[in-house]
Write an enzyme that holds these catalytic residues in place. Structure first.
Site, mmCIF file in Angstrom:
data_model
loop_
_atom_site.group_PDB
_atom_site.id
_atom_site.type_symbol
_atom_site.label_atom_id
_atom_site.label_comp_id
_atom_site.label_asym_id
_atom_site.label_seq_id
_atom_site.Cartn_x
_atom_site.Cartn_y
_atom_site.Cartn_z
ATOM 1 N N CYS A 155 123.803 87.939 -37.450
ATOM 2 C CA CYS A 155 122.863 89.011 -37.796
ATOM 3 C C CYS A 155 122.787 89.327 -39.293
ATOM 4 O O CYS A 155 122.143 88.617 -40.049
ATOM 5 C CB CYS A 155 123.194 90.257 -36.972
ATOM 6 N N GLU B 253 123.510 88.411 -30.460
ATOM 7 C CA GLU B 253 124.582 89.340 -30.795
ATOM 8 C C GLU B 253 124.664 90.406 -29.702
ATOM 9 O O GLU B 253 123.650 90.784 -29.115
ATOM 10 C CB GLU B 253 124.286 89.990 -32.144
ATOM 11 N N LYS C 169 132.493 88.176 -37.719
ATOM 12 C CA LYS C 169 131.383 88.551 -38.606
ATOM 13 C C LYS C 169 131.902 89.074 -39.945
ATOM 14 O O LYS C 169 132.715 89.997 -39.997
ATOM 15 C CB LYS C 169 130.534 89.619 -37.921
#
Length: 279
Positions: free
Chosen positions: A159, A41, A113
């Site tokens: 993440c 990321e 995301k």
């Protein structure tokens, strides 16, 4: 049998410096043709809202996406940039987006995301509030990883998504054999939760997991945990890099995955399904 790999970085705020370092790390890895290479990321910039907005590009168009495309084509690999700032329709907000480039350099998939990290962490940074800069995504995404003789589906996450098993179970239900977890997991939360969460997601979904994390101290004092790893569908850590920059790689064995799933058909046994507005 496919090759799976992850590159661990300690990115700074200057995207040109990060790109130069990425090129060195890719050269050292020297991926085989068709290899899957996952970057962490914030691979090309780990900074603040202003820096992300300045770096952001329209999806599929821009200098840095062009550079990533060229690297994928040069090495003839599947190059997955863990996240990159992509413009949204909101003037002061952007997506943080995983970009997938094929061995031909084509952008074949992307994932905005879904779960944004808004949390208080007992470290030097303290408050993390991704929603100040980013818009959450709304779509679950996979892509086909073609190994020549066989191809498998690869699920995309970023993440903080790691803490939401429903996303991973949805990816498995849609055919994922490999799950990608690019991250900038903090030192504090990583030390406590990184390994058990990754192993749980691998075991409960019977998938290979490639986790590429940022791995050190960044400008401004932010600390990330590192420990990039590749995990088998049985939960075994096949390869791991603790701190600093570098790469790891391991093989994907379809027969091993199929044997595990046949012996314990978790997907068929699951009595719960996740339903929401995510496509």
């Amino acid at each position: 049998m496919f090759n799976l790999s992850a590159i661990q970085m300690v990115s700074g705020s200057d995207p040109k410096e990060n790109l130069a370092q990425l090129k060195k790390l890719l050269a050292a890895l020297s991926p085989a043709s068709g290899q899957l290479v996952l970057l962490p990321e914030n691979a090309l910039c780990i900074a603040n809202k202003g820096s992300y907005l300045a770096l952001s590009e329209h999806l599929g168009d821009g200098y840095y996406q062009g550079q990533l495309s060229a690297l994928a084509k040069h090495y003839q690999c599947y190059l997955v940039c863990g996240s990159f700032p992509i413009k949204s329709t909101i003037a002061d907000k952007i997506f943080t987006t995983c970009l997938v480039f094929s061995p031909l350099g084509e952008l074949i998939s992307y994932y905005h995301k879904i779960h944004l990290f808004d949390a208080q962490v007992p470290d030097k940074t303290g408050l993390y509030k991704e929603s100040d800069a980013f818009v959450p995504g709304q779509e679950v995404k996979l892509f086909d990883f073609d190994g020549g003789k066989d191809s498998v589906k690869v699920g995309l996450t970023i993440c903080y998504d790691l803490r939401f098993p429903g996303l991973f179970q949805t990816l498995r239900s849609r055919g994922a054999a490999v799950l990608l977890v690019p991250a900038a997991f903090t030192q504090t939360t990583g030390q406590a939760h990184w390994l058990p969460l990754l192993q749980a997601r691998a075991i409960e979904n019977q998938c290979y997991i490639i986790a590429a994390n940022q791995g050190g101290e960044h400008q401004g004092g932010r600390q990330t945990y590192g420990h990039s790893m590749i995990i088998s569908p049985w939960g075994e850590v096949l390869k791991q890099l603790k701190y600093g920059e570098g790469s790891i790689q391991s093989s994907f064995e379809k027969s091993s995955l199929e044997k595990i799933r046949l012996a314990m058909p978790i997907l068929a046994h699951n009595r719960f399904t996740y339903t929401n507005l995510i496509n």
